[in-house]
Structure formats: structure tokens, C-alpha cells
Scaffold this motif. Structure first.
Motif, PDB file in Angstrom:
ATOM      1  N   MET A 156       7.451  -0.440 -14.636  1.00  0.00           N
ATOM      2  CA  MET A 156       7.269  -0.333 -13.101  1.00  0.00           C
ATOM      3  C   MET A 156       6.032  -1.241 -12.571  1.00  0.00           C
ATOM      4  SD  MET A 156       9.856   1.711 -12.126  1.00  0.00           S
ATOM      5  CE  MET A 156       9.211   1.914 -10.756  1.00  0.00           C
ATOM      6  N   MET A 157       6.168  -1.681 -11.308  1.00  0.00           N
ATOM      7  CA  MET A 157       5.394  -2.300 -10.612  1.00  0.00           C
ATOM      8  C   MET A 157       5.325  -1.934  -9.121  1.00  0.00           C
ATOM      9  SD  MET A 157       4.074  -4.392 -12.993  1.00  0.00           S
ATOM     10  CE  MET A 157       2.938  -5.349 -12.144  1.00  0.00           C
ATOM     11  N   PHE A 158       4.282  -1.706  -8.486  1.00  0.00           N
ATOM     12  CA  PHE A 158       4.453  -1.269  -7.185  1.00  0.00           C
ATOM     13  C   PHE A 158       3.328  -2.020  -6.403  1.00  0.00           C
ATOM     14  CE2 PHE A 158       4.538   2.103  -9.934  1.00  0.00           C
ATOM     15  CZ  PHE A 158       5.546   3.111  -9.497  1.00  0.00           C
ATOM     16  N   ARG A 159       3.693  -2.096  -5.081  1.00  0.00           N
ATOM     17  CA  ARG A 159       3.042  -2.810  -3.936  1.00  0.00           C
ATOM     18  C   ARG A 159       2.953  -1.804  -2.774  1.00  0.00           C
ATOM     19  NH1 ARG A 159       5.410  -7.896  -5.583  1.00  0.00           N
ATOM     20  NH2 ARG A 159       3.769  -9.295  -6.280  1.00  0.00           N
ATOM     21  N   PHE A 160       1.803  -1.783  -2.249  1.00  0.00           N
ATOM     22  CA  PHE A 160       1.414  -1.011  -1.196  1.00  0.00           C
ATOM     23  C   PHE A 160       0.906  -1.676   0.033  1.00  0.00           C
ATOM     24  CE2 PHE A 160       0.537   1.146  -5.356  1.00  0.00           C
ATOM     25  CZ  PHE A 160       0.938   2.437  -5.309  1.00  0.00           C
ATOM     26  N   VAL A 161       1.379  -1.050   1.414  1.00  0.00           N
ATOM     27  CA  VAL A 161       1.200  -1.617   2.523  1.00  0.00           C
ATOM     28  C   VAL A 161       0.613  -0.559   3.624  1.00  0.00           C
ATOM     29  CG1 VAL A 161       2.847  -3.414   2.059  1.00  0.00           C
ATOM     30  CG2 VAL A 161       3.610  -1.730   3.286  1.00  0.00           C
ATOM     31  N   ASP A 162      -0.172  -1.337   4.730  1.00  0.00           N
ATOM     32  CA  ASP A 162      -0.379  -0.340   5.908  1.00  0.00           C
ATOM     33  C   ASP A 162      -1.296   0.738   5.371  1.00  0.00           C
ATOM     34  OD1 ASP A 162      -0.499   0.738   8.393  1.00  0.00           O
ATOM     35  OD2 ASP A 162       1.455   2.155   8.148  1.00  0.00           O
ATOM     36  N   VAL A 163      -2.669   0.432   5.347  1.00  0.00           N
ATOM     37  CA  VAL A 163      -3.610   1.175   4.977  1.00  0.00           C
ATOM     38  C   VAL A 163      -3.924   2.209   6.271  1.00  0.00           C
ATOM     39  CG1 VAL A 163      -6.488   1.478   4.493  1.00  0.00           C
ATOM     40  CG2 VAL A 163      -4.868  -0.521   3.591  1.00  0.00           C
ATOM     41  N   VAL A 164      -3.783   3.647   5.730  1.00  0.00           N
ATOM     42  CA  VAL A 164      -3.991   4.583   6.728  1.00  0.00           C
ATOM     43  C   VAL A 164      -5.299   5.365   6.674  1.00  0.00           C
ATOM     44  CG1 VAL A 164      -1.768   4.832   7.391  1.00  0.00           C
ATOM     45  CG2 VAL A 164      -2.623   6.407   5.623  1.00  0.00           C
ATOM     46  N   GLU A 165      -5.906   5.407   5.339  1.00  0.00           N
ATOM     47  CA  GLU A 165      -7.192   6.008   5.307  1.00  0.00           C
ATOM     48  C   GLU A 165      -7.928   5.278   3.884  1.00  0.00           C
ATOM     49  OE1 GLU A 165      -8.856  10.695   4.390  1.00  0.00           O
ATOM     50  OE2 GLU A 165      -7.159   9.862   3.206  1.00  0.00           O
ATOM     51  N   PHE A 166      -9.149   5.011   4.114  1.00  0.00           N
ATOM     52  CA  PHE A 166     -10.068   4.434   3.196  1.00  0.00           C
ATOM     53  C   PHE A 166     -11.230   5.191   2.878  1.00  0.00           C
ATOM     54  CE2 PHE A 166     -12.990   0.643   2.365  1.00  0.00           C
ATOM     55  CZ  PHE A 166     -12.406   0.427   0.978  1.00  0.00           C
ATOM     56  N   LEU A 167     -11.555   5.490   1.596  1.00  0.00           N
ATOM     57  CA  LEU A 167     -12.497   6.442   1.158  1.00  0.00           C
ATOM     58  C   LEU A 167     -13.164   5.737  -0.104  1.00  0.00           C
ATOM     59  CD1 LEU A 167     -10.750   9.915   1.311  1.00  0.00           C
ATOM     60  CD2 LEU A 167     -12.292   8.831   2.997  1.00  0.00           C
ATOM     61  N   PRO A 168     -14.116   4.665   0.312  1.00  0.00           N
ATOM     62  CA  PRO A 168     -14.891   3.910  -0.623  1.00  0.00           C
ATOM     63  C   PRO A 168     -16.081   4.903  -1.573  1.00  0.00           C
ATOM     64  CG  PRO A 168     -15.712   3.383   1.421  1.00  0.00           C
ATOM     65  CD  PRO A 168     -14.690   4.264   1.804  1.00  0.00           C
ATOM     66  N   HIS A 169     -16.295   4.559  -2.654  1.00  0.00           N
ATOM     67  CA  HIS A 169     -17.245   5.220  -3.476  1.00  0.00           C
ATOM     68  C   HIS A 169     -17.806   4.303  -4.551  1.00  0.00           C
ATOM     69  CE1 HIS A 169     -13.306   6.123  -5.855  1.00  0.00           C
ATOM     70  NE2 HIS A 169     -14.139   5.284  -6.650  1.00  0.00           N
ATOM     71  N   ASP A 170     -19.266   4.365  -4.829  1.00  0.00           N
ATOM     72  CA  ASP A 170     -19.707   3.708  -6.113  1.00  0.00           C
ATOM     73  C   ASP A 170     -19.305   4.273  -7.486  1.00  0.00           C
ATOM     74  OD1 ASP A 170     -20.884   1.724  -4.482  1.00  0.00           O
ATOM     75  OD2 ASP A 170     -22.573   3.150  -4.192  1.00  0.00           O
ATOM     76  N   SER A 171     -19.198   5.596  -7.193  1.00  0.00           N
ATOM     77  CA  SER A 171     -18.772   6.337  -8.258  1.00  0.00           C
ATOM     78  C   SER A 171     -17.654   7.398  -7.915  1.00  0.00           C
ATOM     79  CB  SER A 171     -20.250   7.100  -9.096  1.00  0.00           C
ATOM     80  OG  SER A 171     -19.601   8.243 -10.136  1.00  0.00           O
ATOM     81  N   GLY A 172     -16.681   7.761  -8.721  1.00  0.00           N
ATOM     82  CA  GLY A 172     -15.704   8.746  -8.278  1.00  0.00           C
ATOM     83  C   GLY A 172     -16.153   9.960  -8.040  1.00  0.00           C
ATOM     84  N   GLU A 173     -17.423  10.425  -8.415  1.00  0.00           N
ATOM     85  CA  GLU A 173     -17.786  11.849  -8.340  1.00  0.00           C
ATOM     86  C   GLU A 173     -18.360  12.144  -6.749  1.00  0.00           C
ATOM     87  OE1 GLU A 173     -21.233  12.645 -10.766  1.00  0.00           O
ATOM     88  OE2 GLU A 173     -20.047  12.481 -12.624  1.00  0.00           O
ATOM     89  N   GLU A 174     -18.381  10.791  -5.955  1.00  0.00           N
ATOM     90  CA  GLU A 174     -18.699  10.924  -4.839  1.00  0.00           C
ATOM     91  C   GLU A 174     -17.534  11.552  -3.792  1.00  0.00           C
ATOM     92  OE1 GLU A 174     -20.191   7.083  -3.244  1.00  0.00           O
ATOM     93  OE2 GLU A 174     -21.439   6.737  -5.239  1.00  0.00           O
TER      94      GLU A 174
END
Length: 215
Positions: A156-174
Motif C-alpha cells: 500500500m502506498m499513500f499520497r496526501f494533499v491539502d495541509v489543514v493543520e501543521f503541528l511541528p515538534h523536535d520530539s514527539g513528547e511535545e
């Protein structure tokens, strides 16, 4: 972080657990009664895609945005596209399937194959180009996308389009405060995950085969 230290979305709390107490993802295959966390099961990933189910908890996803956890390099590419006012679509298809927002936030905090900047899963543990330890960029993000595309060709291969939310982190715990907020705001009843996305690998394979027989 240990699962005991992190609040779980209700659908995640209902998942089978391994010996350490980690909930086992819906797309994680089982062998000899044990989950293979480093692999993504093709049959399970296919079922989640065609039935629009969360790859973490295995319950249905409503129409609308889907979420996934991206690594540092892709997070940087998304941030650059957003800063330039460009639409983003991952040109290199990924084996990482999408899920609910709260499930992906939980995975970012807890799952070592998503939370750590050098960890990668492979499709059934063998997918070329998705080698664990390959990524050099730090950090990552939990990202919501307006739509997705997928195809099956042995994997299975996926592609994603149209960013509606962007929550960056340096570590996932953030992402923990965002996760806590998401869980506290959830009021919907939690649907049950079907048996074929729990710990019975033969059931998952049978369900997958029924789809292939009608293709």
C-alpha cells in the motif's frame, strides 16, 4: 514515554497490548502471538485504506481531514511549502497510513517508530527505501490533510494533499498537551474495532483476500 504515563484516546485504550503494555496499532501484523511493531502489515493497511479506518485504532474515520505523523525531512518540506504559499503533496508515496487526529497525536508521543527522529517502519518489514535509522533530520510533525490518495501494487502506498493543520515538534513528547486537550474535548461514543484488525492475523488475511477476489 511509557504508555502508563500518557492518556489514551478511548479507541486506543481498547486495543490489544504487548507484554510491556503498549497498545498494538491496527496496521501492525502479528506472528506467533506477538506483534511485529517494526513492520506495517500489507493486508491490514489495505483494509484500513479501503474501509477508511484509522491505522492506529482500527475504527472508522469520518469524511473530511485525515492525520499522520511525518518525519523531520517531510516536516521541513511542508513548512517550506506553507511559508511560500504553495500547496503541498508528497511526491514520494509513503507506506505510512493515516488516522484520527487524537490517535496520531498519541502515536507521536508514545510510538518509538514515529516519535524518534531516526526510527522508521517498513512494509511487512521488507519495503525498500524505508530503512529504520535512515533519516538524518531532527524532529517531525503531526499533520492534518484535506484528502488522500492510495494505491495497492503488492504494497500500500499513500499520497496526501491539502495541509489543514501543521503541528511541528523536535520530539514527539511535545505533542502531549495537544493530546490531552484533544482527549478532554472528545465526546463521541467510541465504535468497536472489527476482529480482523485486532490480534488475529488469519482473520485479517481472510478479509483482505475477499477484497482481492472481487477486484
Amino acid at each position: 514515554m511509557r504508555p502508563a504515563d500518557v492518556p489514551m484516546p478511548a479507541a486506543v485504550a481498547a486495543r490489544p497490548r504487548d507484554d510491556r503494555g503498549y497498545p498494538v496499532l491496527a496496521i501492525t501484523p502479528w506472528a506467533d502471538g506477538q506483534p511485529r511493531f517494526a513492520a506495517t502489515g500489507t493486508a491490514r493497511s489495505y483494509l484500513c485504506a479501503v474501509e477508511r479506518r484509522c491505522s492506529i485504532c482500527g475504527t472508522p474515520m469520518a469524511a473530511g481531514p485525515v492525520w499522520r505523523v511525518v518525519g523531520g525531512a517531510e516536516a521541513e518540506a511542508i513548512a517550506a511549502a506553507m511559508a511560500a504559499g504553495r500547496a503541498y503533496r508528497n511526491e514520494a508515496a509513503t507506506v505510512e497510513a493515516p488516522g484520527h487526529r487524537d490517535c496520531m497525536l498519541y502515536a507521536a508521543v508514545v510510538c518509538p517508530y514515529l516519535a524518534q527522529s531516526t526510527a522508521r517502519r517498513g512494509q511487512d518489514g521488507t519495503h525498500a527505501g524505508m530503512v529504520r535509522g535512515e533519516r538524518k533530520s531532527a524532529g517531525g510533525a503531526v499533520v492534518g490533510f484535506g484528502s488522500l490518495e492510495f494505491r495497492y501494487a503488492d504494497v500500500m502506498m499513500f499520497r496526501f494533499v491539502d495541509v489543514v493543520e501543521f503541528l511541528p515538534h523536535d520530539s514527539g513528547e511535545e505533542q502531549l498537551p495537544v493530546l490531552v486537550s484533544a482527549i478532554s474535548q472528545s465526546t463521541a461514543a467510541t465504535p468497536e474495532c472489527p476482529d480482523y484488525l485486532l490480534s488475529d492475523e488469519e482473520s485479517a488475511t481472510r478479509r483482505f483476500t475477499t477484497y482481492l477476489d472481487v477486484r
